[in-house]
Structure formats: C-alpha cells, structure tokens
Design a protein around this motif. Sequence first.
Motif, PDB file in Angstrom:
ATOM      1  N   ASP A  53       0.202  -4.796  -2.738  1.00  0.00           N
ATOM      2  CA  ASP A  53       0.799  -6.084  -3.102  1.00  0.00           C
ATOM      3  C   ASP A  53       0.896  -7.018  -1.896  1.00  0.00           C
ATOM      4  O   ASP A  53       1.932  -7.611  -1.634  1.00  0.00           O
ATOM      5  CB  ASP A  53       2.179  -5.904  -3.736  1.00  0.00           C
ATOM      6  N   ASN A  54      -0.215  -7.146  -1.204  1.00  0.00           N
ATOM      7  CA  ASN A  54      -0.321  -8.065  -0.068  1.00  0.00           C
ATOM      8  C   ASN A  54      -1.411  -9.080  -0.438  1.00  0.00           C
ATOM      9  O   ASN A  54      -2.605  -8.745  -0.429  1.00  0.00           O
ATOM     10  CB  ASN A  54      -0.687  -7.274   1.187  1.00  0.00           C
ATOM     11  N   LYS A  55      -0.997 -10.287  -0.787  1.00  0.00           N
ATOM     12  CA  LYS A  55      -1.947 -11.252  -1.340  1.00  0.00           C
ATOM     13  C   LYS A  55      -3.096 -11.545  -0.380  1.00  0.00           C
ATOM     14  O   LYS A  55      -4.270 -11.533  -0.774  1.00  0.00           O
ATOM     15  CB  LYS A  55      -1.225 -12.555  -1.703  1.00  0.00           C
ATOM     16  N   ALA A  56      -2.789 -11.838   0.879  1.00  0.00           N
ATOM     17  CA  ALA A  56      -3.854 -12.177   1.827  1.00  0.00           C
ATOM     18  C   ALA A  56      -4.822 -11.014   1.981  1.00  0.00           C
ATOM     19  O   ALA A  56      -6.047 -11.195   1.971  1.00  0.00           O
ATOM     20  CB  ALA A  56      -3.252 -12.559   3.177  1.00  0.00           C
ATOM     21  N   LEU A  57      -4.292  -9.810   2.128  1.00  0.00           N
ATOM     22  CA  LEU A  57      -5.136  -8.626   2.305  1.00  0.00           C
ATOM     23  C   LEU A  57      -5.967  -8.353   1.055  1.00  0.00           C
ATOM     24  O   LEU A  57      -7.182  -8.096   1.148  1.00  0.00           O
ATOM     25  CB  LEU A  57      -4.249  -7.424   2.638  1.00  0.00           C
TER      26      LEU A  57
ATOM     27  N   LEU B 285       0.239  -6.580  -6.870  1.00  0.00           N
ATOM     28  CA  LEU B 285      -1.202  -6.368  -6.761  1.00  0.00           C
ATOM     29  C   LEU B 285      -1.488  -4.953  -6.251  1.00  0.00           C
ATOM     30  O   LEU B 285      -0.673  -4.368  -5.531  1.00  0.00           O
ATOM     31  CB  LEU B 285      -1.817  -7.384  -5.792  1.00  0.00           C
ATOM     32  N   PRO B 286      -2.656  -4.402  -6.560  1.00  0.00           N
ATOM     33  CA  PRO B 286      -3.021  -3.088  -6.016  1.00  0.00           C
ATOM     34  C   PRO B 286      -3.453  -3.212  -4.550  1.00  0.00           C
ATOM     35  O   PRO B 286      -3.643  -4.318  -4.046  1.00  0.00           O
ATOM     36  CB  PRO B 286      -4.197  -2.675  -6.909  1.00  0.00           C
ATOM     37  N   PRO B 287      -3.645  -2.092  -3.880  1.00  0.00           N
ATOM     38  CA  PRO B 287      -4.199  -2.149  -2.527  1.00  0.00           C
ATOM     39  C   PRO B 287      -5.680  -2.477  -2.580  1.00  0.00           C
ATOM     40  O   PRO B 287      -6.308  -2.394  -3.653  1.00  0.00           O
ATOM     41  CB  PRO B 287      -3.976  -0.729  -2.005  1.00  0.00           C
ATOM     42  N   PRO B 288      -6.272  -2.846  -1.467  1.00  0.00           N
ATOM     43  CA  PRO B 288      -7.721  -3.055  -1.444  1.00  0.00           C
ATOM     44  C   PRO B 288      -8.453  -1.751  -1.733  1.00  0.00           C
ATOM     45  O   PRO B 288      -7.931  -0.659  -1.508  1.00  0.00           O
ATOM     46  CB  PRO B 288      -8.001  -3.516  -0.007  1.00  0.00           C
ATOM     47  N   VAL B 289      -9.665  -1.865  -2.227  1.00  0.00           N
ATOM     48  CA  VAL B 289     -10.486  -0.669  -2.408  1.00  0.00           C
ATOM     49  C   VAL B 289     -11.021  -0.225  -1.049  1.00  0.00           C
ATOM     50  O   VAL B 289     -11.094  -1.018  -0.104  1.00  0.00           O
ATOM     51  CB  VAL B 289     -11.655  -0.940  -3.375  1.00  0.00           C
TER      52      VAL B 289
ATOM     53  N   ARG C 231       1.728 -10.593   9.300  1.00  0.00           N
ATOM     54  CA  ARG C 231       2.973 -11.064   9.915  1.00  0.00           C
ATOM     55  C   ARG C 231       4.131 -10.258   9.332  1.00  0.00           C
ATOM     56  O   ARG C 231       4.282  -9.088   9.670  1.00  0.00           O
ATOM     57  CB  ARG C 231       3.153 -12.569   9.673  1.00  0.00           C
ATOM     58  N   ARG C 232       4.918 -10.854   8.436  1.00  0.00           N
ATOM     59  CA  ARG C 232       6.020 -10.119   7.793  1.00  0.00           C
ATOM     60  C   ARG C 232       5.555  -9.598   6.437  1.00  0.00           C
ATOM     61  O   ARG C 232       6.160  -9.843   5.395  1.00  0.00           O
ATOM     62  CB  ARG C 232       7.236 -11.036   7.638  1.00  0.00           C
ATOM     63  N   ASP C 233       4.453  -8.888   6.469  1.00  0.00           N
ATOM     64  CA  ASP C 233       3.841  -8.336   5.254  1.00  0.00           C
ATOM     65  C   ASP C 233       3.181  -7.012   5.603  1.00  0.00           C
ATOM     66  O   ASP C 233       2.002  -6.802   5.361  1.00  0.00           O
ATOM     67  CB  ASP C 233       2.829  -9.320   4.673  1.00  0.00           C
TER      68      ASP C 233
END
Length: 478
Positions: free
Chosen positions: A20-24, A174-178, A13-15
């Motif tokens: 640093d995207n908690k849901a992702l 937070l880091p990005p996903p691997v 949504r607004r992310d």
Amino acid sequence: MTPSKKLQLVWLRRDLRSRDNKALYYASLQGPVICLWLSFEKQWQKHNDSPNKIWFWHKNLEALEKNLETLNISLVTENLQDFNQAPKLITKLAQDLNCEAVWFNNVHEANEQQRDRNVAKACNDAGLACHQFDDDTLLPPGSVLNKQGLPYKVFTPFRKALYSQISPEQWQPLPPPVKQAPLTNIPECNPLPQLRPTAKHIDKNWPAGEKSAHKTLKKFIQEKSATYKKNRDYPALTGTSSISPWLTAGVLSIRQCFSAAVAENNGELDTGNEGLCCWVSELAWREFYRHILMQFPRVSRHRAFQAETEFIAWNKNAEHLEKWQKGQTGVPIVDAAMKQLVETGWMHNRLRMVVAMYLSKDLMLDWRLGEKFFMEHLIDGDLASNNGGWQWAASTGTDAAPYFRIFNPVSQSQKFDPQGTFLRKWLPELASVDDKTIHDPAANGSLFYDESAYPKPLVDHKQARAATIEAFKALKNG
C-alpha cells in the motif's frame, strides 16, 4: 499509462512499507524500480525531530530493505544535511542510472512542500518525469471543503464531510509490487548516521518492520477495539492501539488502518461497534490536522492558527518550564506523564492533553515551548497532530478548547487513574501513599506529606485558572 520498462526511481520518505505504497506500486507498473532514501540530519535537528523518531525510521528502513530484496528492488541511501541539496542529488542519480522518472508520495509541512517543488522543477529541467501522490491521507488535502468552498475549521463537520465523500475504493490498500528481475550496476550506499535513542526499550515496545506493525494492528482490532471508547482514557490500561509510531513512520498506512477497522465493523463508519467508531473518528482527527497543515501553512511556521492569540502575554518563567520538563511540578499526574515521555519516547493521549493544558493554562507558558519539547522526545512526533493537539489545549488553534475550559489536573488524575496505578509506576516516591492522597499530596497536610520526598505544586490551580481566563478576556476585549 503505457509501461515503458525503463528504470523508475522511487524516493521514500514517511512511507517505509512495501505494501500500500502508491509511489512504489504505480512506479512498478511502469517499469523496474530502484528506491532511494535521503537522510537530512541537520534539517531534522532544525525541525526538532527526536533521536527516538529518527532511530526508529532507520530501523524500519533496514526492515524494509529486506522486504524489498525479496522483490529484487534495491535501496540506495545518501546522507545530506539540508533540503536544498535534494534536487541536485536526485536528478543526478536518476540521470546516472538512466531512469525515466522520479516517483514520491507527498508530505504536507511547509518546508517539505518547498523542497518537493524544487525537486519537481529540477526533474522537469533535466527532462525527467516527476510523479507525486497523496498517500498519507484518505482524501487529498484541500478536497474536503464546506458549501462555500472553504476549508473546515471545526472537526465535527469535517468528519461528516469526509465520511460522506470517501468511498470504499479510496480506503482499500494496494498490494505490494510484483517481483522484478534483478538489477545490475546498483550504486553503493552511504552508511546512515548512527543515532542512539534517548528513550528506553523502544525496540521492545515498537519492534521495527511491517510484520510487527500489522501484528499489533490486528491484535488491537480483534481484541481491544470493542472496549476502546471505554478504556482509551485510562493510562494504566493498555486500552489504545499503540500503533502511532508505525503510522507516523509510514510502516502502516492510513488506508490499512481505516480499512481494517471498517471491515471489522461490517463496513460501517459511524454506526455499529462504538469502540471501532470511536477509533475511526480518531483516524479522522489525524486526517483533519493534515488538511489544516496543508491549507493553513502558517501552523508549520510556529504561528497560532487563531492569529489574535499571538498577542497573549505568555509567562517567561524558565524555572517553571524546567520543572515541567523534568516532571517536578508537584502535580503527580503531570509529573508521571512527563517521566513516561522522557523515558519511553511516548505518552498516553489523555495525558498529552492534561500536560499540555497544564503548561499553557496553569503555568501560562507559551504552547510552542511544549510543542518543541514533545517533538524532541516523541517516537511518534508528527507536526500536524502535535501542533493541532497543543493549539487545541492552549485555545489558540482550530476547533480549540474554549479559553475558559481548563482541566483540573487533580480531577483528571482522580477520574482516569482512580487507584493511582499509573502514578505509582512513574513516581515511586509516592508508591506507599493511599489512593486518595496520591493525586494531590500537598492538599492533605504535613501528616501525610513530606516536601523533601515530593515537591509542592508550582502554582495554585484555582488562582492560575482565574489569571488565565482574565488574560484571554483581555485579549478578546482588545
């Protein structure tokens, strides 16, 4: 939570960021991820979201899609009209893809909250897990309370409580996903609506994507933050961070901004570099208005925070409203600011206060008319901050300016644009006027003033101020 390695659906949504995207991030720890973006054109029009802001969302979505591709994360887009269509589409897509769960970050407006409750219920009914995160604030709305367990209604004690409660771990990004294995059988995307911004040069002023956003943030922190407190009120200077469009779209997170400032200030929040302390305090204002939005949902519904001010007898002068919108009030600082808004989709923060107080106090027009016009044009239009700012100016909101505090727009112009540099940029008809006269041409007589070139003020400030104070006094007296 034990990783299942089943597919996870992340609803963006607004992310619009990969870092640093908690849901992702937390979805990626559970299993492979696929992302979803939903367009709600009709609903956004009801909410007065500007074409500038939605166009900017779409451009950042395109940039994010490229970032996600490097991680083998696919993005699906769908076009809907209303929020009530979301539950059915999301659950069907999750079931068709054999997803284990739906993940998303919370937003705090009343309509969006109801939509998200409906989505969570639909997921539960369909046997899908639904994971939600407070990602748009430093601390969850409702968690910063006074000693009586009630929400703060004044900013300064809220900020002190926020600073005392938050820990470094909570503002660390937070880091990005691997990188994940490539996915197969990805649904086709529906093309997003082709919107055109009404403002000029948005792509040059705020280029899309995380790289551009972080470059601007870094430059501000390293080169401008030390003088932020000194320069932020002068619209002719580039003294502000100018990151608000990226922050509103979620291309930058609040934690990324907060942590960058605190790190530069050697871990301090309210001591040390006064420019950084001032800027961190502005981030706390953003936090405050989001907590207010969640805890007092009536401000999402065009209601005054101070209920008694609903009875103020606002003027209904359509001509004055139109002149204000077009930058034809005869008050140079107001007119220049309004022209900046319409042409660029952005307005300097000091000027937002000046024009809002002029509309609500000098013209005595309902603040909601100004709030709506701002949202219809701003690239960084944000309900919580925009509503909070307008209600502050109109003396109807939380921590509002006292009703007798009424900016003199000419004094504001003289103080914050002393040489008229900003005025000359946006009002070329006054370019040749001297530095004194330019702030109030009509006050200097016919020798210096040509009404055919620039209009007389709509109202006399002194008289308007007295009338507004009397209106508020009458309200206070019942």
